[in-house]
Design a protein around this motif. Structure first.
Motif, PDB file in Angstrom:
ATOM      1  N   LEU A   1      -9.717  14.771  26.898  1.00  0.00           N
ATOM      2  CA  LEU A   1     -10.554  14.028  27.843  1.00  0.00           C
ATOM      3  C   LEU A   1     -11.314  14.975  28.773  1.00  0.00           C
ATOM      4  CD1 LEU A   1      -8.184  11.058  28.777  1.00  0.00           C
ATOM      5  CD2 LEU A   1     -10.277  10.960  27.409  1.00  0.00           C
ATOM      6  N   ARG A   2     -10.669  16.072  29.169  1.00  0.00           N
ATOM      7  CA  ARG A   2     -11.349  17.054  30.019  1.00  0.00           C
ATOM      8  C   ARG A   2     -12.443  17.780  29.235  1.00  0.00           C
ATOM      9  NH1 ARG A   2      -5.939  17.948  32.564  1.00  0.00           N
ATOM     10  NH2 ARG A   2      -5.431  19.383  30.867  1.00  0.00           N
ATOM     11  N   LYS A   3     -12.152  18.091  27.976  1.00  0.00           N
ATOM     12  CA  LYS A   3     -13.087  18.864  27.165  1.00  0.00           C
ATOM     13  C   LYS A   3     -14.254  18.023  26.669  1.00  0.00           C
ATOM     14  CE  LYS A   3     -13.286  21.714  22.967  1.00  0.00           C
ATOM     15  NZ  LYS A   3     -12.492  22.292  21.842  1.00  0.00           N
ATOM     16  N   ILE A   4     -13.981  16.838  26.159  1.00  0.00           N
ATOM     17  CA  ILE A   4     -15.016  16.023  25.520  1.00  0.00           C
ATOM     18  C   ILE A   4     -15.695  15.080  26.505  1.00  0.00           C
ATOM     19  CG2 ILE A   4     -15.457  14.297  23.718  1.00  0.00           C
ATOM     20  CD1 ILE A   4     -13.105  15.511  22.170  1.00  0.00           C
ATOM     21  N   ALA A   5     -14.877  14.378  27.301  1.00  0.00           N
ATOM     22  CA  ALA A   5     -15.446  13.397  28.231  1.00  0.00           C
ATOM     23  C   ALA A   5     -15.747  13.989  29.597  1.00  0.00           C
ATOM     24  CB  ALA A   5     -14.496  12.213  28.375  1.00  0.00           C
TER      25      ALA A   5
ATOM     26  N   TRP B   1       3.978  16.895  25.580  1.00  0.00           N
ATOM     27  CA  TRP B   1       2.945  17.522  24.754  1.00  0.00           C
ATOM     28  C   TRP B   1       1.828  16.536  24.442  1.00  0.00           C
ATOM     29  CZ3 TRP B   1       1.462  16.576  19.565  1.00  0.00           C
ATOM     30  CH2 TRP B   1       0.487  17.480  19.095  1.00  0.00           C
ATOM     31  N   LYS B   2       2.177  15.299  24.137  1.00  0.00           N
ATOM     32  CA  LYS B   2       1.161  14.294  23.825  1.00  0.00           C
ATOM     33  C   LYS B   2       0.292  13.995  25.050  1.00  0.00           C
ATOM     34  CE  LYS B   2       3.953  12.262  20.165  1.00  0.00           C
ATOM     35  NZ  LYS B   2       4.803  11.117  19.735  1.00  0.00           N
ATOM     36  N   GLN B   3       0.902  13.955  26.223  1.00  0.00           N
ATOM     37  CA  GLN B   3       0.118  13.772  27.449  1.00  0.00           C
ATOM     38  C   GLN B   3      -0.858  14.925  27.641  1.00  0.00           C
ATOM     39  OE1 GLN B   3       3.575  13.316  30.076  1.00  0.00           O
ATOM     40  NE2 GLN B   3       2.815  11.294  30.650  1.00  0.00           N
ATOM     41  N   LYS B   4      -0.378  16.131  27.423  1.00  0.00           N
ATOM     42  CA  LYS B   4      -1.233  17.310  27.571  1.00  0.00           C
ATOM     43  C   LYS B   4      -2.370  17.292  26.549  1.00  0.00           C
ATOM     44  CE  LYS B   4      -1.046  22.402  27.550  1.00  0.00           C
ATOM     45  NZ  LYS B   4      -2.124  22.575  26.565  1.00  0.00           N
TER      46      LYS B   4
END
Length: 232
Positions: free
Chosen positions: A102-106, A93-96
């Motif tokens: 990172l996908r959304k913001i960066a 869960w933490k990896q997800k």
């Protein structure tokens, strides 16, 4: 559907703050302390245009990743919403969570399994060496629920170091009567407990009035508990 209605919902995911998420009649349902894979009976607390907020009432069919460390509605889950989730599932869960951010913001194209987590299952529990807790009206060491002033007594916590749990248990079950600590109920509000690798304790009390009676009673703790090295 109306507020206070009971619904049965299958939990399929987590929110960023670890609330369980399911769906019913096209609406997202957020259920704190429910885990992905759980089928739960929940009571609707709030109805919004696109989602419902609900309270966990009963586990109908627990997730295969659920472990039974504490009652799912226990106040212990307030500060540790993943406490009943198997450690390996917590890591996933933490990896997800990190990859999603990172996908959304960066705007990075990143796979979840590329996120490295410093796993240490041997220290998953009983690792916290500093805790800030409150006293209820009877001077029991307690915790408060999020968004509420209601205090609920605890006798320990799976994340606290053993020496801290031992002190909390002794305070609530022995010291209160032995030292007549209840007379301090209107004068003490919070306590910060620190522990080191030798199980030695440092206690910081938040008091309304530092009077001689309070000092006298609390100082007796030093005499009956050799692990207490500092009291302030």
């Amino acid at each position: 559907m109306q507020e206070k209605d009971l619904i049965t919902v299958k939990i399929s995911d987590f929110t960023q703050d670890a609330k369980g998420v399911g769906h019913i009649d096209g609406l997202a349902v957020f259920v704190p302390y429910a885990l992905p894979g759980d089928t739960v009976l929940a009571q609707i607390k709030t109805i919004k245009k696109r989602y419902l907020e609900a309270e966990l009432i009963e586990l109908i069919n627990p997730s295969s990743e659920r472990r039974n460390l504490v009652d799912p509605n226990s106040i212990i889950c307030e500060a540790a919403p993943l406490i009943n989730l198997n450690y390996s599932a917590q890591i996933l869960w933490k990896q997800k969570l990190v990859a999603d951010q990172l996908r959304k913001i960066a705007k990075l194209n990143i796979e979840e399994n590329s996120i490295k987590v410093n796993e240490n299952p041997l220290h998953e529990l009983h690792y916290r060496n500093k805790v800030n807790l409150k006293f209820d009206d009877n001077a029991y060491i307690s915790m408060s629920r999020r968004g509420s002033n209601f205090l609920e007594r605890i006798d320990g916590h799976p994340l606290f170091q053993d020496s801290i749990n031992e002190f909390i248990y002794e305070w609530n079950n022995s010291y209160l009567s032995e030292l007549k600590l209840g007379v301090l109920s209107e004068n003490i509000s919070e306590i910060v407990i620190r522990s080191n690798s030798f199980a030695e304790l440092m206690l910081n009390f938040f008091v309304v009035d530092i009077n001689s009676k309070t000092k006298e009673i609390l100082t007796e703790l030093l005499q009956i508990n050799p692990n207490i090295k500092v009291l302030a």
